[in-house]
Design an enzyme around this catalytic site. Structure first.
Site, PDB file in Angstrom:
ATOM      1  N   HIS A  30       0.847  -1.186  -0.083  1.00 40.11           N
ATOM      2  CA  HIS A  30      -0.067   0.019  -0.047  1.00 40.11           C
ATOM      3  C   HIS A  30       0.980   1.010   0.056  1.00 40.11           C
ATOM      4  CE1 HIS A  30       1.097   0.100   4.252  1.00 40.11           C
ATOM      5  NE2 HIS A  30       0.634  -0.993   4.565  1.00 40.11           N
ATOM      6  N   HIS A  33       4.064   1.147   2.435  1.00 40.57           N
ATOM      7  CA  HIS A  33       5.105   0.561   1.544  1.00 40.57           C
ATOM      8  C   HIS A  33       5.872   1.152   0.532  1.00 40.57           C
ATOM      9  CE1 HIS A  33       2.651  -2.950   2.883  1.00 40.57           C
ATOM     10  NE2 HIS A  33       3.708  -3.325   3.786  1.00 40.57           N
ATOM     11  N   GLY A 143       9.469   1.338   8.425  1.00 42.09           N
ATOM     12  CA  GLY A 143       8.338   2.356   8.817  1.00 42.09           C
ATOM     13  C   GLY A 143       8.284   2.605  10.316  1.00 42.09           C
ATOM     14  N   ASP A 146       5.684   0.725  12.471  1.00 38.55           N
ATOM     15  CA  ASP A 146       6.129  -0.464  13.559  1.00 38.55           C
ATOM     16  C   ASP A 146       7.521   0.029  14.339  1.00 38.55           C
ATOM     17  OD1 ASP A 146       4.467  -2.772  12.500  1.00 38.55           O
ATOM     18  OD2 ASP A 146       5.267  -1.719  10.418  1.00 38.55           O
ATOM     19  N   GLN A 149       9.528  -2.194  16.196  1.00 35.24           N
ATOM     20  CA  GLN A 149      10.217  -3.144  15.448  1.00 35.24           C
ATOM     21  C   GLN A 149      11.261  -2.417  14.968  1.00 35.24           C
ATOM     22  OE1 GLN A 149       8.452  -5.544  12.368  1.00 35.24           O
ATOM     23  NE2 GLN A 149       9.036  -3.975  10.699  1.00 35.24           N
ATOM     24  N   LEU A 180      -2.099   3.275   7.524  1.00 33.95           N
ATOM     25  CA  LEU A 180      -2.264   1.900   6.477  1.00 33.95           C
ATOM     26  C   LEU A 180      -1.860   0.911   6.965  1.00 33.95           C
ATOM     27  CD1 LEU A 180      -1.591   3.796   2.877  1.00 33.95           C
ATOM     28  CD2 LEU A 180      -3.823   3.807   4.262  1.00 33.95           C
ATOM     29  N   SER A 182      -1.723  -3.524   5.909  1.00 35.28           N
ATOM     30  CA  SER A 182      -2.364  -4.670   4.985  1.00 35.28           C
ATOM     31  C   SER A 182      -3.565  -5.613   6.206  1.00 35.28           C
ATOM     32  CB  SER A 182      -1.157  -5.822   4.907  1.00 35.28           C
ATOM     33  OG  SER A 182      -0.305  -5.468   4.550  1.00 35.28           O
ATOM     34  N   ARG A 183      -3.545  -5.334   7.272  1.00 33.59           N
ATOM     35  CA  ARG A 183      -4.430  -5.822   8.020  1.00 33.59           C
ATOM     36  C   ARG A 183      -5.867  -5.006   8.133  1.00 33.59           C
ATOM     37  NH1 ARG A 183       0.068  -7.755  11.653  1.00 33.59           N
ATOM     38  NH2 ARG A 183       0.135  -9.934  11.267  1.00 33.59           N
TER      39      ARG A 183
HETATM   40  P1  AMP Z   1       4.817  -5.165   6.599  1.00 34.51           P
HETATM   41  O1  AMP Z   1       4.847  -5.337   5.071  1.00 34.51           O
HETATM   42  O2  AMP Z   1       3.676  -4.895   7.431  1.00 34.51           O
HETATM   43  O3  AMP Z   1       6.026  -5.921   7.331  1.00 34.51           O
HETATM   44  O4  AMP Z   1       5.623  -3.635   6.467  1.00 34.51           O
HETATM   45  C1  AMP Z   1       6.979  -3.591   5.652  1.00 34.51           C
HETATM   46  C2  AMP Z   1       7.293  -2.301   6.117  1.00 34.51           C
HETATM   47  O5  AMP Z   1       6.526  -1.276   5.796  1.00 34.51           O
HETATM   48  C3  AMP Z   1       7.807  -2.125   7.401  1.00 34.51           C
HETATM   49  O6  AMP Z   1       9.135  -1.254   7.563  1.00 34.51           O
HETATM   50  C4  AMP Z   1       6.687  -1.091   8.059  1.00 34.51           C
HETATM   51  O7  AMP Z   1       6.842  -0.530   9.077  1.00 34.51           O
HETATM   52  C5  AMP Z   1       6.352  -0.222   6.830  1.00 34.51           C
HETATM   53  N1  AMP Z   1       4.925   0.277   6.916  1.00 34.51           N
HETATM   54  C6  AMP Z   1       3.824  -0.684   7.003  1.00 34.51           C
HETATM   55  N2  AMP Z   1       2.633   0.427   7.228  1.00 34.51           N
HETATM   56  C7  AMP Z   1       3.151   1.595   6.824  1.00 34.51           C
HETATM   57  C8  AMP Z   1       2.645   2.827   6.928  1.00 34.51           C
HETATM   58  N3  AMP Z   1       1.786   3.047   7.088  1.00 34.51           N
HETATM   59  N4  AMP Z   1       3.216   3.876   6.757  1.00 34.51           N
HETATM   60  C9  AMP Z   1       4.805   3.789   6.509  1.00 34.51           C
HETATM   61  N5  AMP Z   1       5.320   2.652   6.723  1.00 34.51           N
HETATM   62  C10 AMP Z   1       4.619   1.440   6.680  1.00 34.51           C
END
Ligand code: AMP
Length: 274
Positions: A30, A33, A143, A146, A149, A180, A182-183
């Site tokens: 999204h 990412h 991001g 998290d 993380q 934003l 994915s969940r």
């Molecule tokens: P994920 O696919 O959820 O593991 O996230 C991959 C990366 O995208 C991680 O570094 C997240 O912190 C970042 N991320 C997820 N959602 C957002 C968001 N809304 N804004 C900025 N970064 C994000």
């Protein structure tokens, strides 16, 4: 754009690159990412995005099986962004045998998210370290969404002397403030409308602190109560020092409010720096 499933092919293609900018993801991309990808492109001509739903960071009862997998749409989005390389390994490629070597993490990994998702950060740190070893990036972009993380990864890189610069990107939100994620697609229409209240509660708490209220415990309690009254089930809403992630004590250090709460069967997390 080239899509790689195999480690040796990816490494061969990266052999002559000087600085690689790396964005690890679990896919279902999204705008959050894509903001990281954009930042990566500013930092290097060679951007690698990985898409891998990492089993190690899910507890047995969590949503590993349901987690949205949309690789072909993801690759379309990335090709529009001029990304050079996408790494989409199968589980058998990253875990040809069971992953028995796991990182031992510091106590901070057992707090907040780690308290409610035991083993989560061990799973995250282990896969990120593997991906760093495979891709050998100069910079990696994460991001602030998290937040803990990001903190754990920064500490891992610092304490293990990993030669990767970690860059943080701000959280991308919808117009009503929902971060934003994915969940978010698990939410029904009513829940989606309510979901922004997690962020609104963080904002209210931040405003209280800005107007001089430093009774952090009472503020946390008030914020949790507010969400519970609206029908949320709250894991935590908690004010911490940014540089250690220890609980906030005074206003002399920079602070961050972190929250995790459930709307029905969907768990949302968010945070706000003060
Ligand atoms: P994920 O696919 O959820 O593991 O996230 C991959 C990366 O995208 C991680 O570094 C997240 O912190 C970042 N991320 C997820 N959602 C957002 C968001 N809304 N804004 C900025 N970064 C994000």
């Amino acid at each position: 754009m080239e899509i790689f499933k195999d480690i040796d092919d990816l490494r061969a293609s990266l052999k002559n690159e000087t600085t690689i900018a790396f964005v690890p993801t679990m896919g279902n991309l999204h705008a959050g990412h894509l903001a990281l990808v954009n930042r990566a492109k500013q930092l290097s001509d060679c951007v690698v995005v990985s898409i891998f739903v990492n089993r190690l960071q899910f507890l047995p009862h969590e949503d590993f099986e349901q987690y949205p997998r949309t690789v072909s749409d993801d690759c379309k989005s990335l090709s529009g962004f001029n990304v050079n390389r996408v790494f989409v390994p199968d589980e058998k490629i990253l875990f040809p045998t069971p992953q028995e070597f796991l990182l031992a993490l510091p106590p901070v990994a057992d707090t907040l998210e780690g308290k409610f998702r035991p083993g989560f950060f061990q799973g995250v740190a282990t896969i990120v370290l593997k991906l760093f070893n495979i891709i050998q990036p100069g910079v990696a972009i994460f991001g602030k969404k998290d937040y803990q993380q990001l903190y754990v990864i920064r500490e891992m890189v610092r304490q293990l002397n990993i030669p990767v610069e970690i860059i943080a990107c701000e959280t991308i939100r919808t117009s009503d403030g929902l971060a934003l994620s994915s969940r978010n697609r698990y939410l029904d229409a009513v829940q989606r409308k309510e979901a922004s209240q997690l962020y609104q509660t963080l904002v209210q708490t931040k405003n209280e602190i800005a107007s001089g209220n430093t009774d952090f415990r009472a503020l946390q309690q008030h914020a949790e109560d507010r969400l519970r009254q609206r029908g949320w089930s709250v894991d935590y809403l908690s004010i911490h020092q940014r540089n250690t992630l220890l609980p906030a004590e005074t206003l002399d250090t920079d602070l961050v409010i972190l929250g995790a709460a459930w709307l029905g069967k969907t768990r949302l997390i968010d945070n706000l720096e003060i």
